[in-house]
Design an enzyme around this catalytic site. Structure first.
Site, PDB file in Angstrom:
ATOM      1  N   ARG A 377      29.848  67.990  25.318  1.00  0.00           N
ATOM      2  CA  ARG A 377      30.356  66.464  26.151  1.00  0.00           C
ATOM      3  C   ARG A 377      30.433  65.487  24.925  1.00  0.00           C
ATOM      4  O   ARG A 377      29.424  64.799  24.881  1.00  0.00           O
ATOM      5  CB  ARG A 377      29.617  65.934  27.198  1.00  0.00           C
ATOM      6  N   ARG A 408      32.135  71.096  32.387  1.00  0.00           N
ATOM      7  CA  ARG A 408      32.618  70.410  33.743  1.00  0.00           C
ATOM      8  C   ARG A 408      33.100  68.981  33.534  1.00  0.00           C
ATOM      9  O   ARG A 408      31.944  68.196  33.186  1.00  0.00           O
ATOM     10  CB  ARG A 408      31.592  70.762  34.539  1.00  0.00           C
ATOM     11  N   HIS A 438      26.638  75.886  25.358  1.00  0.00           N
ATOM     12  CA  HIS A 438      25.709  74.660  26.000  1.00  0.00           C
ATOM     13  C   HIS A 438      24.849  74.044  24.909  1.00  0.00           C
ATOM     14  O   HIS A 438      24.390  73.037  24.902  1.00  0.00           O
ATOM     15  CB  HIS A 438      25.175  74.974  27.252  1.00  0.00           C
ATOM     16  N   ARG A 567      13.381  66.710  36.663  1.00  0.00           N
ATOM     17  CA  ARG A 567      14.128  65.434  37.167  1.00  0.00           C
ATOM     18  C   ARG A 567      14.909  65.742  38.521  1.00  0.00           C
ATOM     19  O   ARG A 567      15.014  64.942  39.517  1.00  0.00           O
ATOM     20  CB  ARG A 567      15.340  65.045  36.057  1.00  0.00           C
ATOM     21  N   HIS A 597      16.765  63.617  30.083  1.00  0.00           N
ATOM     22  CA  HIS A 597      17.696  64.858  29.754  1.00  0.00           C
ATOM     23  C   HIS A 597      17.137  65.655  28.845  1.00  0.00           C
ATOM     24  O   HIS A 597      17.329  66.901  28.459  1.00  0.00           O
ATOM     25  CB  HIS A 597      19.005  64.342  29.230  1.00  0.00           C
TER      26      HIS A 597
END
Length: 715
Positions: A377, A408, A438, A567, A597
């Site tokens: 991303r 996505r 990923h 989280r 993250h």
């Protein structure tokens, strides 16, 4: 804690509780007002994505004969859909209550008003009409609906106006649609002075100028609605060319996908609602139908949350800090890594600049032969990472980029970047069929005096300079020979036909990660005794893999003390265990100004601890269907740093929500007196002090020794 007969918390039910915790941030009076408004927007954005993917998945299973969603766990689809609808409606009701009863009145106290047409002054109405005529009217196109004009394809998440009208000279009522396009601001400025800002919602302005579009007609009703569609398209292509083609086709057809949610203004008449549902072809049992009193699409209030004229309504700035060992522009970054590495960077506390500097140096260095990188991303607009890779390719470097087309909601952006990179001469790999890439990896190959030397950067976060200021992530720079050999082998696996090797340092999904994590959990259980309990600390975004959860349960029953910093989604519940074993598990969710993250794994190892950072959460998709990395962290200094991060987050009583029951978390709404425990502020202060010391060491020692003492200063 009483034992519960339910072994696991359903993934989607857990998610609704997570988004409720996000909403707590909007309700927290300890947050500045416009930050609270921003969390209102985030809740809506989260819900949009959940409906497009997760709710769509449940809806698609309703008529397929599934007995249980997610194998033997969770709910029957009909039961789950009903429960999700109930929870979402309750969440949205609470969200609007917070927005309208708490946030809007406080905004007005600070001179920020969102007004209805009827509340405007004559001067403001004149301004509004001028804006309507000159800037908005030319953009809009009404769509008539009758026997000659069929109902149009309503776009996903578009803001639509439904008009019932009687045209001039007609005895038959007609319907028309008018879209409020995203190219115009949602909130139109009518007054901007030192004392106040006055906005009118775009749909409110348009609603009061319908005569421009339907001259001579009698307007009988005008109401607003919004459709959310199923965006959970699966690509099962067997080749790269098929993958690219399928993705392009899927994106073109997204307006034709099934509706999974209909939001409509509560003032819409029953007659109009019935007509709209029939035109959309909605089956109420499979669709979330949601009346809204107030503004539709609260995601749009992010426009107002970004207002900068009242800094006291925002969080105090926490600018990213320099990392001096890699910040010296007079010093070659490759020699810094080679002589003083490895380096561990924690963003956004520490700046993302060293990552960009590594890429920029590699792009222009005549001794660099090749750059290999994964991109998941990178975002739209201008990406410094992509632009630097393009420059490297044009400079004659061998640039290989894995662009994950199936990321996505980033499919179109990634497709655009992939084509731009290919045009510049980079070798672009468009993902891998049946797997998502990923992992976040960067490899630089350089010719040096002693031969070819390789450098790597591995990360938990995306190579996105914007989110690097908003997400907490860990990045790792190294030239360790075994590690760079593994990363080279990884690129050969994902860009070619190479079989997975025996990894030297990396743990890689879908090859070895599941087995290694289960092995380390079981090792803690085997070595654990009541006198010398095992110890596991895991910080991740989501925990939903049932096999992993079962092994954690078994470890807790063997006296292993388990701390989980999760989280978002958490399928594990201590309530499934007897009280003694349940007491060995602590679960904390931290939601604050930065999105957590980073992923950290710690296993005590009976005196030989193991630390890992990387990209992997503990979900079936991460372990089975994605290429993920965990990289070991060996240096004592870096391990102390990871310990400090973990312990600081576990001690957070201000923004840390602790599991206190079955899918229940403690509240943060009356915890303002616990500000000293707020982990993100404590971590920023820790890195600020460390950066200051590094800077002093740098200025006092021309040879520049890397600062190694990471203990925070006493106040």
């Amino acid at each position: 804690m009483k034992k519960n007969s339910v072994r696991f918390i359903n993934r989607d039910i857990s998610w609704t509780e997570f988004n409720s915790r996000v909403l707590d941030e909007a309700a927290d009076p300890g947050n500045p007002l416009l930050e609270r408004l921003n969390f209102i927007s985030i809740v809506s954005n989260n819900l949009d994505e959940f409906c497009m993917v997760r709710l769509a998945g449940v809806s698609s299973q309703l008529d397929k004969g599934y007995k249980k969603v997610y194998k033997d766990y969770g709910y029957e689809p009909v039961q789950l859909m009903a429960e999700l609808k109930r929870r979402i409606l309750r969440l949205v009701e609470r969200q609007y209550g917070c927005f309208e009863q708490e946030i809007l009145p406080q905004m007005e106290e600070h001179g920020i008003r969102i007004v209805a047409w009827k509340d405007l002054t004559a001067s403001q109405k004149n301004t509004a009409s001028n804006i309507m005529n000159s800037e908005i009217y030319p953009v809009l196109t009404p769509i008539a609906i009758d026997d000659e004009h069929p109902f149009p394809l309503v776009p996903n998440l578009g803001l639509e106006m439904l008009i019932r009208l009687l045209p001039a000279g007609s005895k038959t009522e007609k319907h028309a649609l008018l879209e409020v396009p995203a190219v115009i601001p949602r909130f139109i400025v009518l007054e901007n002075s030192a004392e106040r800002l006055v906005f009118i919602p775009a749909e409110e302005l348009i609603r009061n100028h319908l005569e421009l579009f339907f001259s001579g007609a009698e307007i009988r009703e005008c109401s607003v609605f919004r459709v959310t569609r199923d965006m959970d398209f699966s690509l099962e292509a067997d080749s790269v060319s098929d993958l690219l083609t399928e993705l392009q086709l899927a994106l073109r057809k997204k307006t034709k996908r099934s509706a999974v949610r209909l939001e409509y203004s509560s003032d819409m008449s029953a007659r109009a609602r019935k007509w709209l549902i029939s035109q959309l072809g909605i089956t109420p049992e499979k669709v979330l139908i949601q009346p809204v009193t107030g503004l539709l699409n609260l995601k749009a209030v992010s426009e107002l949350a970004s207002l900068q004229h009242l800094p006291e309504l925002h969080n105090p700035p926490l600018p990213p800090l320099p990392f001096h060992p890699l910040d010296d522009r007079d010093r070659d970054i490759f020699s810094a890594i080679r002589e003083n590495g490895p380096f561990l960077l924690h963003h956004p506390y520490l700046a993302f600049d060293p990552v960009l500097r590594l890429l920029e140096t590699a792009a222009d260095d005549p001794d660099v032969l090749a750059i290999k990188q994964t991109l998941y991303r990178v975002g739209g607009g201008s990406s410094p990472v992509v632009q630097t890779l393009i420059r490297a390719a044009r400079n004659g470097k061998q640039v290989t980029v894995l662009v994950e087309l199936k990321a996505r909601f980033e499919e179109q952006n990634n497709m655009n970047w992939a084509m731009e990179l290919a045009e510049a001469g980079a070798h672009v790999v468009y993902g891998v069929a049946k797997l998502k890439i990923h992992c976040k990896a960067l490899l630089v190959v350089r010719r040096e005096e002693n031969g070819i030397h390789r450098y790597v950067h591995l990360s938990s976060g995306n190579y996105n300079s914007k989110t690097a200021k908003l997400y907490t992530d860990l990045g790792y720079f190294s030239d360790d020979p075994l590690l760079v050999r593994d990363v080279s082998a990884l690129f050969n696996v994902i860009t070619g036909f190479s079989a997975a090797p025996s990894w030297n340092r990396l743990i890689v999904a879908p090859f070895t990660l599941r087995e290694k994590v289960l092995s380390m959990i079981d090792q803690e259980a085997r070595c654990s005794t009541p006198e010398n309990p095992g110890r596991i600390i895991i910080k991740i975004n989501s925990l939903i893999d049932y096999e992993v959860i079962e092994h954690l349960y078994q470890a807790a029953e063997k006296n292993v003390r388990i701390d989980l910093i999760v989280r978002g989604i958490c399928g594990l519940t201590p309530c499934a265990l007897d009280p003694k074993a349940a007491a060995n598990i602590r679960i904390v969710s931290v939601i604050d100004r930065f999105l957590e993250h980073s992923r950290i794994y710690y296993f005590a190892g009976n005196g030989s601890p193991q630390y890992y950072i990387g990209s992997a959460d503990l979900m079936p998709r991460n372990l089975n269907r994605r290429v993920e990395l965990l990289v070991p962290v060996d240096s004592p200094e870096h391990r102390k740093e990871l310990d400090f991060i973990l312990q600081t987050m576990l001690a957070d009583e201000r923004k840390g929500r602790h599991v206190c029951g079955f899918n229940q978390y403690t509240s943060i709404l009356r915890q303002q007196g616990r500000e000293k425990t707020r982990s993100q502020l404590a971590l920023y202060e820790y890195y600020r002090q460390r950066s200051r010391k590094e800077g002093k060491n740098k200025s006092s020692d021309s040879s520049f020794r890397v600062f190694r003492d990471i203990r925070p200063e006493e106040n």
